[in-house]
Design a protein around this motif. Sequence first.
Motif, PDB file in Angstrom:
ATOM      1  N   ALA A  84       0.033  13.344  10.976  1.00 13.49           N
ATOM      2  CA  ALA A  84      -0.423  14.662  11.417  1.00 13.49           C
ATOM      3  C   ALA A  84      -0.104  15.740  10.390  1.00 13.49           C
ATOM      4  CB  ALA A  84       0.223  15.010  12.755  1.00 13.49           C
ATOM      5  N   GLN A  85       0.946  15.497   9.579  1.00 13.96           N
ATOM      6  CA  GLN A  85       1.321  16.452   8.547  1.00 13.96           C
ATOM      7  C   GLN A  85       0.503  16.282   7.265  1.00 13.96           C
ATOM      8  OE1 GLN A  85       5.552  16.230   7.914  1.00 13.96           O
ATOM      9  NE2 GLN A  85       6.021  16.440  10.099  1.00 13.96           N
ATOM     10  N   GLY A  86      -0.444  15.363   7.300  1.00 13.16           N
ATOM     11  CA  GLY A  86      -1.328  15.189   6.158  1.00 13.16           C
ATOM     12  C   GLY A  86      -0.951  14.082   5.204  1.00 13.16           C
ATOM     13  N   VAL A  87       0.083  13.297   5.552  1.00 16.90           N
ATOM     14  CA  VAL A  87       0.482  12.161   4.708  1.00 16.90           C
ATOM     15  C   VAL A  87      -0.480  11.005   4.965  1.00 16.90           C
ATOM     16  CG1 VAL A  87       2.315  10.542   4.126  1.00 16.90           C
ATOM     17  CG2 VAL A  87       2.879  12.881   4.838  1.00 16.90           C
ATOM     18  N   SER A  88      -1.062  10.481   3.929  1.00 25.33           N
ATOM     19  CA  SER A  88      -2.008   9.382   4.092  1.00 25.33           C
ATOM     20  C   SER A  88      -1.278   8.092   4.453  1.00 25.33           C
ATOM     21  CB  SER A  88      -2.820   9.173   2.817  1.00 25.33           C
ATOM     22  OG  SER A  88      -1.998   8.682   1.778  1.00 25.33           O
ATOM     23  N   PHE A  89      -1.974   7.228   5.158  1.00 27.38           N
ATOM     24  CA  PHE A  89      -1.389   5.944   5.563  1.00 27.38           C
ATOM     25  C   PHE A  89      -1.020   5.101   4.344  1.00 27.38           C
ATOM     26  CE2 PHE A  89      -1.926   1.578   7.479  1.00 27.38           C
ATOM     27  CZ  PHE A  89      -0.784   1.652   8.256  1.00 27.38           C
TER      28      PHE A  89
ATOM     29  N   PHE B 168       3.011   2.621   0.706  1.00 26.67           N
ATOM     30  CA  PHE B 168       3.544   2.567  -0.662  1.00 26.67           C
ATOM     31  C   PHE B 168       4.999   3.023  -0.692  1.00 26.67           C
ATOM     32  CE2 PHE B 168       4.213   4.410  -4.919  1.00 26.67           C
ATOM     33  CZ  PHE B 168       3.946   3.294  -5.680  1.00 26.67           C
ATOM     34  N   SER B 169       5.324   4.051   0.063  1.00 28.67           N
ATOM     35  CA  SER B 169       6.698   4.552   0.100  1.00 28.67           C
ATOM     36  C   SER B 169       7.645   3.518   0.695  1.00 28.67           C
ATOM     37  CB  SER B 169       6.763   5.846   0.910  1.00 28.67           C
ATOM     38  OG  SER B 169       5.937   6.834   0.343  1.00 28.67           O
TER      39      SER B 169
ATOM     40  N   GLY C 148       6.082  -7.931   3.372  1.00 32.08           N
ATOM     41  CA  GLY C 148       6.787  -7.419   4.538  1.00 32.08           C
ATOM     42  C   GLY C 148       6.158  -6.157   5.098  1.00 32.08           C
ATOM     43  N   VAL C 149       5.837  -5.204   4.211  1.00 35.88           N
ATOM     44  CA  VAL C 149       5.246  -3.940   4.659  1.00 35.88           C
ATOM     45  C   VAL C 149       3.847  -4.162   5.224  1.00 35.88           C
ATOM     46  CG1 VAL C 149       4.411  -1.686   3.870  1.00 35.88           C
ATOM     47  CG2 VAL C 149       6.635  -2.535   3.103  1.00 35.88           C
ATOM     48  N   LEU C 150       3.047  -5.004   4.572  1.00 37.10           N
ATOM     49  CA  LEU C 150       1.685  -5.247   5.047  1.00 37.10           C
ATOM     50  C   LEU C 150       1.660  -5.918   6.411  1.00 37.10           C
ATOM     51  CD1 LEU C 150      -0.128  -6.346   1.751  1.00 37.10           C
ATOM     52  CD2 LEU C 150      -0.649  -4.341   3.151  1.00 37.10           C
TER      53      LEU C 150
ATOM     54  N   MET D 284      -2.890  -3.422   0.238  1.00 40.09           N
ATOM     55  CA  MET D 284      -2.135  -2.277   0.727  1.00 40.09           C
ATOM     56  C   MET D 284      -2.950  -0.984   0.622  1.00 40.09           C
ATOM     57  SD  MET D 284       1.545  -0.771  -0.570  1.00 40.09           S
ATOM     58  CE  MET D 284       0.841  -0.136  -2.099  1.00 40.09           C
ATOM     59  N   PHE D 285      -3.607  -0.775  -0.502  1.00 40.48           N
ATOM     60  CA  PHE D 285      -4.344   0.463  -0.703  1.00 40.48           C
ATOM     61  C   PHE D 285      -5.677   0.492   0.065  1.00 40.48           C
ATOM     62  CE2 PHE D 285      -1.521   0.819  -4.430  1.00 40.48           C
ATOM     63  CZ  PHE D 285      -1.052   2.103  -4.215  1.00 40.48           C
ATOM     64  N   ARG D 286      -6.094  -0.667   0.575  1.00 44.24           N
ATOM     65  CA  ARG D 286      -7.308  -0.704   1.390  1.00 44.24           C
ATOM     66  C   ARG D 286      -6.997  -0.667   2.886  1.00 44.24           C
ATOM     67  NH1 ARG D 286     -11.741  -4.965  -0.576  1.00 44.24           N
ATOM     68  NH2 ARG D 286     -12.866  -3.760   1.001  1.00 44.24           N
ATOM     69  N   SER D 287      -5.722  -0.654   3.226  1.00 42.98           N
ATOM     70  CA  SER D 287      -5.334  -0.619   4.641  1.00 42.98           C
ATOM     71  C   SER D 287      -5.599   0.771   5.211  1.00 42.98           C
ATOM     72  CB  SER D 287      -3.846  -0.956   4.796  1.00 42.98           C
ATOM     73  OG  SER D 287      -3.584  -2.262   4.341  1.00 42.98           O
TER      74      SER D 287
END
Length: 471
Positions: free
Chosen positions: A162-167, A172-173, A228-230, A461-464
């Motif tokens: 909601a704060q504008g951070v992309s998924f 990635f973070s 793990g993240v994916l 990851m970047f296509r999720s």
Amino acid sequence: MISNLIQNEWLQWRRNSQVRWLTLFLILISLIALVHQLSYQSHLLDTRLKAQEDSRKEWLSQELKHPHMAAHFGNYAYKKPTSLQCLDPGLTIYTGTSVYMEPHRQNDFLFSKSQESDTGLRFGWLSPALICQLILPLFIILFTFNSVNGEFEKGTLQLLLAQGVSFRKVLFSKMLATFILFASFLIPYFLLTAILSYILFDGDLNLGSLLYLLVIYSIYCIIWCLLGVLVSAHIKKIGTSIAFLLLIWMFTNIIMPRMSANLAENIYPLITNYELKKGIKESIDNGLDGHDPKSDRALKIEKDLLVKYKVDSVQQLPFNFEGFIMQQSEDYSSKAYDLHFKKIFSTLENQKKVQTWMGIASPFIVIRNLSMSTCNAGLESEIDFQTQSENYRRSFVQNMNNDMKDNSAYNTFDTYRVKKGKYNAISDLHIENKSLIWLLQSVIIENIWLLVWSISLFILMFRSRINLIYS
């Protein structure tokens, strides 16, 4: 924004007592593996140096005797371990550390650690490499299985979006935070191993190989962080995500290596040691083509020499025929050994190729092969050691046979003795380890698979997209 997300991830870990205990446990078992491997390599190095020194003394101190009998006294070839084997002993645990060299035959490797150990060795040799290849991914799973879906359950993921951070930035973070955490363990661990190995081996350390190992293990770590993240991002339920990640770990690190080894053995089966020795004996006795008996070869050589030197008997030759025919027999037996060992080496290389190509489904197979080769403990290094020791064996046996041929008379086997200083003229064997470039030529496919795994996961990851996953 990414740096803030990473710092927030670390803050949550610092507040979690379970994370602290997991970190301490990882450090503890890693230090145990390092101490265990350093102790083993130190003992192996001391034993090898003493054995090599004692073997040389025994060779030089033997009584003066017939050169062929002196050759049968034999010499030993000892592998030259590298400091990086403190990180990954590779195949040296299974193939032995020395080989006895004498006329007429190539002997098997001696003093394999696997021959001395119980069945526990089947589960892997405790070393820093085992920790980083097999255990480290488990800890990465424990740090990432709820990294995204956990945020969704708490409602913090929705706040971030909601704060504008992309998924994508969130994923990635999460991945980068986990990688930096484990890199802060991996790099000091490798450096500590390198420093202690440097001290143990008196400055024998290849910095290029060490740097390459750091790079490939870092990429391996990134692969598991991405996995793990994916999985956490694509599976809503936390329990399901950790179960799925553990299944991936079991499949890639336990099942696939075993399946690839079994498949390779079924496609390219090795003959038994009995069949190998029987085939070599038949080739020596009956000829490489099966139609050239040993007795006929000797008669042909004798006739050719009589014609060449225009004499009536071998006693009239300008050299001792016994020494000459003995070396001819040695040369022919070497051809027989080359013929059969070439088939063995080819089979082993084909087995490795099968496992290499199956590395597309297992990053563990990829990193294992890369690590062993870089540490001079892979299949190619073992074959090279056997080749170097065999070349030395043939050289020193030929030297002794030539002494018999050139310096003794016919039918003086029981009376002729080598001259004083002859033993010292036979130089000791010094095994030369290959360069990193030579070693990496055998693992080109593994390097490609490592890049394929990492690039593919980055693309995923970047296509999720959040709307496709949590809709």
